[in-house]
Design an enzyme around this catalytic site. Structure first.
Site, PDB file in Angstrom:
ATOM      1  N   ASP A 116     -48.829 -39.430  43.272  1.00 56.56           N
ATOM      2  CA  ASP A 116     -48.116 -38.496  43.121  1.00 56.56           C
ATOM      3  C   ASP A 116     -47.783 -38.328  41.495  1.00 56.56           C
ATOM      4  OD1 ASP A 116     -47.406 -38.625  45.821  1.00 56.56           O
ATOM      5  OD2 ASP A 116     -45.617 -39.873  45.091  1.00 56.56           O
ATOM      6  N   GLU A 150     -45.502 -30.042  51.035  1.00 59.79           N
ATOM      7  CA  GLU A 150     -44.674 -30.591  49.982  1.00 59.79           C
ATOM      8  C   GLU A 150     -45.716 -30.406  48.705  1.00 59.79           C
ATOM      9  OE1 GLU A 150     -44.004 -34.692  51.378  1.00 59.79           O
ATOM     10  OE2 GLU A 150     -46.124 -35.335  50.900  1.00 59.79           O
TER      11      GLU A 150
END
Length: 326
Positions: free
Chosen positions: A41, A209
């Site tokens: 991420d 997402e």
């Protein structure tokens, strides 16, 4: 005697040339993964010639964020920041206190703002410098978005986008049990933590997402991940709009980055995009080959390119990219 000295000088010169060539060969590409260790991420900023990469520490977050600094994506230094931590960011609405999925931006006021998931809620931090000291950007020391703020939305994966006119926007949202992802968006006021209006859902096609907004030649590219982050279905997609809120037209060549076993790439996703010397780059994570009950991920870098009509071209995972020119 003179011949012997000349031979010694020649040998030394050849050794120096060999060492130089070997060093140059080692730095011929920025290799993937870009750094040892397990991170996911990523987000990135550049300040005074130094790249700052902030990321989740695998497996599945830790008590602090992973922070790496580099000037060339070849040599890295591990850093530590004081915020957020599990101790500093906890509330009754959070289902756990693991820290993950940050987004950092330098705002028009010259300060740095961090939007990060702590458990299932989003916190906002502020600092005068990329490495801090950081503190909660909200005076009351509460989360920016509580875990139960929007029913059905998993309030994680925030991404801050600052438009060319200086207006800031915040995007976030996922789903539960790997289905029904929701993407939320809102304008931010100049303090970077007050919502300018009510958040709205802007979910594009095939979204789960990790939203990330990119603007290029007047078009807005909402990029995101789809599939399960724990397996080979995870992939990167995008949609194009004429405003920061859409409406969205699904990307022509979606998915633009997905599992490619021939290039040792499984489950690529949750990325960030930046430019250097006029070239776009995509920094993302992929699943490290393993025999574990949990997923470990590693950071990779590839070039990101567009066709003449503004569509993002498919990305072929590579062993690395050419070093940045200075």
């Amino acid at each position: 005697m003179t011949l012997k000295k000349n031979l010694q000088k020649l040998i030394v010169a050849l050794l120096l040339v060999h060492c130089f060539q070997s060093a140059s060969a080692q730095k011929a590409v920025i290799t993937n993964p870009i750094v040892p260790g397990y991170f996911a991420d990523p987000t990135i900023i550049k300040d005074k010639g130094i790249f700052y990469i902030y990321a989740t520490i695998d497996p599945w977050g830790g008590k602090e964020l992973g922070v790496l600094t580099t000037k060339d994506f070849i040599s890295f230094k591990t850093e530590h920041i004081n915020w957020p931590t599990k101790a500093a960011c906890t509330s009754p609405t959070s289902n756990n206190s693991m820290v993950w999925a940050p987004s950092i931006r330098k705002a028009t006021d010259g300060k740095y703002y961090m939007y990060v998931a702590v458990g299932s809620e989003i916190w906002a931090g502020v600092s005068d410098k990329p490495l801090g000291p950081w503190k909660n950007a909200k005076a009351d020391n509460t989360p920016l978005i509580a875990g139960n703020a929007y029913p059905g939305v998993h309030n994680i994966d925030a991404d801050c986008f600052i438009d060319t006119d200086g207006q800031a926007y915040l995007y976030w949202g996922s789903g539960f049990n790997w289905v029904n992802g929701h993407c939320m968006a809102v304008k931010l006021k100049k303090d970077m933590v007050t919502f300018d209006g009510t958040p709205v859902e802007i979910t594009p096609p095939h979204y789960f997402e990790a939203p990330h907004m990119v603007k290029r030649k007047g078009l807005y590219y909402l990029m995101y991940s789809y599939g399960k982050a724990i397996d080979s279905t995870y992939q990167i997609r995008y949609a194009i709009g004429k405003t920061p809120f859409g409406p969205w037209m699904e990307g022509k060549d979606d998915p633009i980055l997905s599992t490619d076993l021939s290039h040792k790439t499984t489950g690529p996703g949750h990325h960030t995009v930046f430019t250097e010397n006029g070239q776009y780059y995509i920094l993302y994570h992929r699943i490290h080959p393993q025999d574990k009950e949990y997923v470990l991920r590693e950071l990779c870098l590839d070039s990101l390119n567009f066709d003449t009509k503004g569509n993002i071209l498919k990305i072929k995972p590579s062993a690395g990219v050419k070093p940045f020119a200075h």
